[in-house]
Scaffold this motif. Structure first.
Motif, PDB file in Angstrom:
ATOM      1  N   ARG A  31       2.473  -1.948   2.010  1.00 51.99           N
ATOM      2  CA  ARG A  31       2.993  -2.150   1.276  1.00 51.99           C
ATOM      3  C   ARG A  31       4.574  -1.832   1.072  1.00 51.99           C
ATOM      4  NH1 ARG A  31       4.196  -6.905  -1.846  1.00 51.99           N
ATOM      5  NH2 ARG A  31       4.218  -6.857  -3.382  1.00 51.99           N
ATOM      6  N   HIS A  35       7.829  -4.406   1.444  1.00 54.73           N
ATOM      7  CA  HIS A  35       8.601  -4.333   0.472  1.00 54.73           C
ATOM      8  C   HIS A  35      10.030  -4.224   1.545  1.00 54.73           C
ATOM      9  CE1 HIS A  35       7.848  -4.354  -3.672  1.00 54.73           C
ATOM     10  NE2 HIS A  35       6.157  -3.209  -2.825  1.00 54.73           N
ATOM     11  N   GLY A  40       7.979  -7.816  -0.216  1.00 60.97           N
ATOM     12  CA  GLY A  40       7.058  -8.217  -1.456  1.00 60.97           C
ATOM     13  C   GLY A  40       7.465  -9.025  -2.601  1.00 60.97           C
ATOM     14  N   THR A  44      11.345  -7.575  -6.439  1.00 60.07           N
ATOM     15  CA  THR A  44      11.475  -6.440  -5.603  1.00 60.07           C
ATOM     16  C   THR A  44      12.386  -6.767  -4.544  1.00 60.07           C
ATOM     17  OG1 THR A  44       9.967  -6.686  -4.273  1.00 60.07           O
ATOM     18  CG2 THR A  44       9.597  -4.717  -5.747  1.00 60.07           C
TER      19      THR A  44
END
Length: 101
Positions: A31, A35, A40, A44
């Motif tokens: 994850r 991002h 993401g 973000t």
């Protein structure tokens, strides 16, 4: 009966430390990488939240989701106090997470 899957809550920020994003995931490394690479959430991506400043580890995803909901209600000042207690230099923790395996 299936085993409960663990989870993480995490806080991302931009390089100027002006924006905070709180999320939950079952795979923190993947994850955070998403991002960093611009994949993401829309938020973000828009605010360039690419630095991982904080995370917590949970044995089950339901606990992580409950914690995320509580943290999102925190005042901004409280979020920074939480981050500073864990990561006083406010450095990107991505490399640390990548070493967790």
């Amino acid at each position: 009966m299936s085993r409960a899957k663990g989870g993480y809550i995490y806080i991302m920020s931009n390089v100027h430390r002006t924006v905070l994003y709180i999320g939950v995931t079952a795979d923190l490394y993947t994850r955070a990488y998403q991002h960093k690479s611009g994949h993401g959430s829309a938020f973000t991506h828009r605010y360039n939240c690419v630095d991982l400043l904080y995370y917590e580890i949970f044995t089950d995803i339901k606990s992580a989701i409950a914690r995320e909901k509580r943290l999102k209600k925190y005042k901004r000042e409280w979020k920074w106090e939480l981050i500073d207690g864990f990561n006083p230099d406010r450095v990107d923790l991505f490399d640390q997470v990548s070493e967790m395996g």
